[in-house]
Write a protein that holds these residues in place. Structure first.
Motif, PDB file in Angstrom:
ATOM      1  N   ASP A   1      -2.619  31.553 -66.785  1.00 39.78           N
ATOM      2  CA  ASP A   1      -1.509  31.596 -65.882  1.00 39.78           C
ATOM      3  C   ASP A   1      -2.064  31.139 -64.559  1.00 39.78           C
ATOM      4  O   ASP A   1      -3.187  31.397 -64.065  1.00 39.78           O
ATOM      5  N   THR A   2      -0.918  30.538 -63.856  1.00 34.95           N
ATOM      6  CA  THR A   2      -1.284  30.123 -62.468  1.00 34.95           C
ATOM      7  C   THR A   2      -1.234  31.416 -61.479  1.00 34.95           C
ATOM      8  O   THR A   2      -0.339  32.387 -61.404  1.00 34.95           O
ATOM      9  N   PRO A   3      -2.308  31.693 -60.438  1.00 36.91           N
ATOM     10  CA  PRO A   3      -2.442  32.792 -59.508  1.00 36.91           C
ATOM     11  C   PRO A   3      -1.253  32.710 -58.529  1.00 36.91           C
ATOM     12  O   PRO A   3      -0.727  31.527 -58.250  1.00 36.91           O
ATOM     13  N   MET A   4      -0.658  33.957 -58.244  1.00 31.76           N
ATOM     14  CA  MET A   4       0.532  33.725 -57.391  1.00 31.76           C
ATOM     15  C   MET A   4       0.247  33.157 -56.023  1.00 31.76           C
ATOM     16  O   MET A   4       1.329  32.870 -55.558  1.00 31.76           O
ATOM     17  N   GLU A   5      -0.954  33.269 -55.366  1.00 34.97           N
ATOM     18  CA  GLU A   5      -1.143  32.733 -54.219  1.00 34.97           C
ATOM     19  C   GLU A   5      -1.086  31.292 -54.076  1.00 34.97           C
ATOM     20  O   GLU A   5      -0.284  30.733 -53.295  1.00 34.97           O
ATOM     21  N   LEU A   6      -1.188  30.506 -55.406  1.00 35.93           N
ATOM     22  CA  LEU A   6      -0.893  29.118 -55.577  1.00 35.93           C
ATOM     23  C   LEU A   6       0.354  28.621 -55.568  1.00 35.93           C
ATOM     24  O   LEU A   6       0.787  27.834 -55.111  1.00 35.93           O
ATOM     25  N   VAL A   7       1.291  29.777 -56.377  1.00 34.88           N
ATOM     26  CA  VAL A   7       2.474  29.714 -56.731  1.00 34.88           C
ATOM     27  C   VAL A   7       3.227  29.443 -55.178  1.00 34.88           C
ATOM     28  O   VAL A   7       4.043  28.640 -54.938  1.00 34.88           O
ATOM     29  N   MET A   8       2.870  30.548 -54.452  1.00 35.14           N
ATOM     30  CA  MET A   8       3.833  30.758 -53.098  1.00 35.14           C
ATOM     31  C   MET A   8       3.228  29.753 -52.006  1.00 35.14           C
ATOM     32  O   MET A   8       3.815  29.730 -51.021  1.00 35.14           O
ATOM     33  N   GLU A   9       2.157  28.867 -52.223  1.00 39.47           N
ATOM     34  CA  GLU A   9       1.569  28.184 -51.202  1.00 39.47           C
ATOM     35  C   GLU A   9       2.633  27.147 -50.912  1.00 39.47           C
ATOM     36  O   GLU A   9       3.232  26.409 -51.722  1.00 39.47           O
ATOM     37  N   LYS A  10       2.947  26.691 -49.738  1.00 40.44           N
ATOM     38  CA  LYS A  10       4.005  25.854 -49.243  1.00 40.44           C
ATOM     39  C   LYS A  10       3.153  24.308 -49.194  1.00 40.44           C
ATOM     40  O   LYS A  10       2.172  24.219 -48.463  1.00 40.44           O
ATOM     41  N   THR A  11       3.644  23.389 -50.107  1.00 41.29           N
ATOM     42  CA  THR A  11       2.967  22.196 -50.227  1.00 41.29           C
ATOM     43  C   THR A  11       3.756  20.985 -49.600  1.00 41.29           C
ATOM     44  O   THR A  11       3.154  19.879 -49.464  1.00 41.29           O
ATOM     45  N   TYR A  12       5.026  21.251 -48.983  1.00 45.67           N
ATOM     46  CA  TYR A  12       5.925  20.432 -48.651  1.00 45.67           C
ATOM     47  C   TYR A  12       6.561  20.805 -47.406  1.00 45.67           C
ATOM     48  O   TYR A  12       7.115  21.919 -47.607  1.00 45.67           O
ATOM     49  N   ASP A  13       6.899  20.035 -46.346  1.00 41.89           N
ATOM     50  CA  ASP A  13       7.419  20.592 -45.083  1.00 41.89           C
ATOM     51  C   ASP A  13       8.568  19.388 -44.996  1.00 41.89           C
ATOM     52  O   ASP A  13       8.467  18.201 -44.746  1.00 41.89           O
ATOM     53  N   ALA A  14       9.906  19.755 -45.084  1.00 38.94           N
ATOM     54  CA  ALA A  14      10.940  19.050 -45.356  1.00 38.94           C
ATOM     55  C   ALA A  14      11.140  18.230 -43.681  1.00 38.94           C
ATOM     56  O   ALA A  14      11.888  17.163 -43.722  1.00 38.94           O
ATOM     57  N   LYS A  15      11.091  19.170 -42.639  1.00 38.81           N
ATOM     58  CA  LYS A  15      11.342  18.550 -41.526  1.00 38.81           C
ATOM     59  C   LYS A  15      10.288  17.272 -40.988  1.00 38.81           C
ATOM     60  O   LYS A  15      10.552  16.303 -40.573  1.00 38.81           O
ATOM     61  N   THR A  16       8.851  17.680 -41.135  1.00 37.20           N
ATOM     62  CA  THR A  16       8.048  16.530 -40.927  1.00 37.20           C
ATOM     63  C   THR A  16       7.698  15.589 -41.908  1.00 37.20           C
ATOM     64  O   THR A  16       7.205  14.493 -41.827  1.00 37.20           O
ATOM     65  N   GLY A  17       7.923  15.903 -43.155  1.00 44.07           N
ATOM     66  CA  GLY A  17       7.782  14.908 -44.335  1.00 44.07           C
ATOM     67  C   GLY A  17       6.214  15.095 -44.866  1.00 44.07           C
ATOM     68  O   GLY A  17       5.846  14.419 -45.656  1.00 44.07           O
ATOM     69  N   LYS A  18       5.637  16.138 -44.230  1.00 38.49           N
ATOM     70  CA  LYS A  18       4.073  16.288 -44.618  1.00 38.49           C
ATOM     71  C   LYS A  18       4.024  16.838 -46.003  1.00 38.49           C
ATOM     72  O   LYS A  18       4.729  17.739 -46.457  1.00 38.49           O
ATOM     73  N   GLY A  19       3.406  16.332 -46.861  1.00 38.04           N
ATOM     74  CA  GLY A  19       3.065  16.513 -48.180  1.00 38.04           C
ATOM     75  C   GLY A  19       3.801  15.670 -49.208  1.00 38.04           C
ATOM     76  O   GLY A  19       3.751  15.711 -50.364  1.00 38.04           O
ATOM     77  N   MET A  20       4.620  14.657 -48.742  1.00 41.55           N
ATOM     78  CA  MET A  20       5.332  13.799 -49.433  1.00 41.55           C
ATOM     79  C   MET A  20       4.350  12.695 -49.841  1.00 41.55           C
ATOM     80  O   MET A  20       3.441  12.241 -49.169  1.00 41.55           O
TER      81      MET A  20
END
Length: 159
Positions: free
Chosen positions: A137-156
């Motif tokens: 099972d994936t840990p909850m911290e990794l599930v809730m981690e923000k990996t993409y920001d729609a405004k800046t396009g960071k993480g794309m």
């Protein structure tokens, strides 16, 4: 299963496990019972305590042999759901209520048009959902981690 047999499978099932049905054809014609099991790959249902046949079972490891009485499957077209108001067999239709919920209703001659409730047995899960966290099972911290920001396009990913 061949393609011709697959074409004959029922797509929209009107009878469900736990429904109160009447057998309309066969040796138990006119008797009522509860659907114990639905075999969708064969278009068949097993009604509790009905369509009993003798089965010869050979002795093997861990079980005794002999002649046993078992419930044989019936074709789904040979059973009809009972109207909850009149107690007579009826066809099953689908209606949508004002709030958008989908319900089953009784149809046909002599039917009351009342709502046929879904059986309570369908709400019970056969295998309970796991409550403890396993090794895969994936840990909850990794599930809730923000990996993409729609405004800046960071993480794309760069293509």
């Amino acid at each position: 299963m061949g393609w011709k047999a697959a074409q004959k499978l029922i797509q929209n099932w009107k009878v469900l496990r736990g429904d109160n049905v009447m057998i309309i054809r066969g040796k138990d014609k006119g008797e009522t019972g509860v659907i114990k099991r639905v075999i969708r790959t064969q278009n068949r249902v097993i009604v509790e305590g009905k369509n009993l046949v003798k089965k010869h079972i050979k002795q093997g490891q861990g079980h005794e042999g002999g002649i046993f009485t078992v419930e044989a499957p019936l074709h789904a077209s040979n059973v009809q759901v009972l109207d909850p108001v009149t107690g007579k067999p009826c066809k099953v239709g689908v209606k949508y209520l004002e709030d958008g919920t989908k319900v089953r209703v009784s149809r046909g001659t002599g039917a009351s048009g009342s709502i046929i409730p879904r059986p309570e047995i369908l709400k019970i899960r056969t295998t309970p959902r796991p409550t403890i966290v396993g090794a895969k099972d994936t840990p909850m911290e990794l599930v809730m981690e923000k990996t993409y920001d729609a405004k800046t396009g960071k993480g794309m990913p760069s293509l």
